[in-house]
Design a protein around this motif. Sequence first.
Motif, short mmCIF file in Angstrom:
data_model
loop_
_atom_site.label_atom_id
_atom_site.label_comp_id
_atom_site.label_asym_id
_atom_site.label_seq_id
_atom_site.Cartn_x
_atom_site.Cartn_y
_atom_site.Cartn_z
N LEU A 45 0.74 8.82 4.12
CA LEU A 45 0.43 7.48 3.50
C LEU A 45 1.41 6.99 2.58
CD1 LEU A 45 -3.28 8.04 2.50
CD2 LEU A 45 -2.34 7.05 4.50
N ALA A 57 4.20 5.99 4.84
CA ALA A 57 4.14 4.80 5.55
C ALA A 57 4.44 3.66 4.68
CB ALA A 57 2.52 4.65 6.05
N ALA A 58 3.85 3.78 3.26
CA ALA A 58 4.18 2.57 2.22
C ALA A 58 5.56 2.54 1.91
CB ALA A 58 3.29 2.78 0.90
N ALA A 96 7.45 -0.34 -0.11
CA ALA A 96 7.00 0.01 -1.40
C ALA A 96 8.02 0.97 -2.04
CB ALA A 96 5.72 0.53 -1.28
N ALA A 107 5.38 1.23 -6.91
CA ALA A 107 4.49 0.49 -6.22
C ALA A 107 3.56 1.54 -5.57
CB ALA A 107 5.07 -0.77 -5.30
N ARG A 108 4.22 2.58 -4.72
CA ARG A 108 3.64 3.52 -3.95
C ARG A 108 2.57 4.03 -4.99
NH1 ARG A 108 9.02 4.79 -1.69
NH2 ARG A 108 8.88 6.93 -3.03
N TYR A 129 -0.42 1.40 -5.81
CA TYR A 129 -1.25 0.90 -5.09
C TYR A 129 -1.57 1.97 -4.06
CZ TYR A 129 0.64 -3.47 -6.34
OH TYR A 129 0.88 -4.40 -7.10
N ILE A 130 -1.13 3.08 -3.87
CA ILE A 130 -1.51 4.18 -2.92
C ILE A 130 -2.11 5.53 -3.55
CG2 ILE A 130 -0.89 5.53 -0.79
CD1 ILE A 130 -0.44 2.74 -0.43
N PRO A 145 -4.99 4.61 -6.71
CA PRO A 145 -6.61 4.50 -6.16
C PRO A 145 -7.16 5.69 -5.51
CG PRO A 145 -4.70 2.89 -5.62
CD PRO A 145 -4.28 3.65 -6.15
N LEU A 146 -6.35 6.39 -4.85
CA LEU A 146 -7.06 7.57 -4.22
C LEU A 146 -7.04 8.98 -4.92
CD1 LEU A 146 -4.80 7.27 -0.77
CD2 LEU A 146 -6.97 6.76 -1.22
#
Lengths: 350, 296
Positions: free
Chosen positions: B186, B189-190, B195, B199-200, B203-204, B207-208
């Motif tokens: 993930l 991919a970002a 990203a 930012a990774r 945003y990734i 939140p997870l």
Amino acid sequence: MAIAARDFKELRLDGMSRNFGTVNALMGVTLNVRRGEFIALLGPSGCGKSTALNCLAGLLTLSGGSIWLDQTRIDRLKPEDRGFGMVFQNYALFPHMNVRKNIGFGLAMQGAPKVDIERKIDEALAIVRLGGQGEKLPGQLSGGQQQRVAIARAIIIEPPLVLMDEPLSNLDAKLRLEMRAEIRRIHDLIGSATIYVTHDQEEALSLADRIVVMREGVVRQVGTPPELYAQPAHADVAEFMGYRNLIRSHLDGGKVTVGGAAIKGTPIGAIGNGAVTVAIRPDDLTIANDGPVAVKVESAQYHGNSFYCSGRAGDGSELYFTTEHRVGKGDTVRLIADPKRVLLYAGAAS
Amino acid sequence: MTDLPHEERRPLRVRLALYDLDAVTLLLVPAALFVAALFVYPFFYGFFLSFQPKAGDWLANYRKFFSDPFLYDTIEATLRLAIPATLINVLISIPVALRVRLMTRRRILTTLLVVPLTLGTVLIAEGLLTYLGPQGWFNRILSLVGIGQVRLVHNYTGVMLSLILSGFPFTFLLTLSHLTGIDPSLEQAAATLGAKARARFRYILMPLLAQGLAINLCLSFVQTFSVFPSAVLLGSPAGATRVISIAAYQAAYEQYDASMASAIAMIMGFVQLFVVALILTGRGFVYRGAVGSGKG
């Protein structure tokens, strides 16, 4: 403004190498890829094809060689600065974002205006034929739909190069055929270069403009699908391209011995008398009443329009062949092959 | 294949198996008995005992607690320790876990960080008393370089340090396990989508990670809220670190008022429950699904 790949002329891999400790996963890969070209990296697992893709994406650093996009050297750039689109084997969709957010992520990272992002998401959804699914979370989609989202997410940033890592390996057979056509259609539509990693020779043959066959970190052959299908350059490439009959033999006066019978073949490269490997596709070995090779049928698999059979020749060697006629276990049949389709390679294959 | 017989002819064993009940289910019995005997029974025993005060009506204990500042202030004193300690532990664990996750020799560092878990609070308290006390090496160095003595034990700071030392390994391990559970592709991919690291994370990863952090906050809070040995050994048990467990202890073993002690324990339990409920409600606003990708 439609989604179209950023303009470039050529991507150049120059002696791209990568090792892990003492293991050379990738050794001196050199390749030129033009804009609009669809390249398949084909090889068995562990051949270095995924390593090559990760090196291109910037997820792995090179231990040697360089990568050039036209006049710019890019192998030292981080993945986020390369601007390539990548489709992962497991899709790698962000599970906490809905489909629209997933697809728009790349543009949001570029700081594009919101209206542009929304418009392009609509366009990308239309390209991958997923209109109306935008508000769903990835977990609510089927495997094929997730695959489409992954593709839309990769192409929306209009990458010069799209990298795909065995994107169809998690789908069922029917969906795989469907998505294969979709991937080629999208590739042609946006005009990027695509590098597609697969271990499935049929997939590579049907999708690619050129196929790069790899083995143990080395490029064995680069060619168009018909070239690779008809004339693999090496016995190991032949084996991978579906030449299931690989027979050790001896070349003598233009003839080799297969299943106890002397037959003619076509030498690949310059070879003289001595040890050779004979490669014949099962499709090219068929039953004929006056065939030189006699075999006793050991198994016959029904494949709809043909039978895929294995038989034992008088000298004990096992031969695979296909036939349209019904044959039974224990039958004795005579086989023949067109000398043009009997390929001879220097040296004895393992 | 034969058709299934009529419903009523199926043996009991088969019918139970449809509800996932079989002989293996019996293995739950010892654990259930254990929980009942050591947790459920004492809880209800204490609950009813707290309504049978030595003197006064059935609510006398609770009325006494909430009318005496010496008692009700302990709630605040405990929260003033537990909330910052929990937040510090969880917040520090994130960058450390982010770094450790990428290390090739993760096991060595993890082992080092986990050592405090094995020491126990009392040993940590002893160590801190010696090292950070007026005659400890820390204060001696400070004196030598001319800064002068700093009071680090027998006050709020001492207890806080001990809570961080003993609590951090626990929160760190939890954060690390949540973090390593996030599919690395993930983040990759970002990255390919442009990203940058920040930012990774925003945003990734964050939140997870949020759902895991909420659980982590709860467990860490419950652990620090029941602080007792370090509050006595390293704090000022009559002053700033007079935590609620000290009040309960004094009621039970200095005033021999088991009913009052039970009432305090109940209040303690409900404050914990309230904070945990608050955190879990907050969890409702973050993503709570799978942190992998694709079809699992």
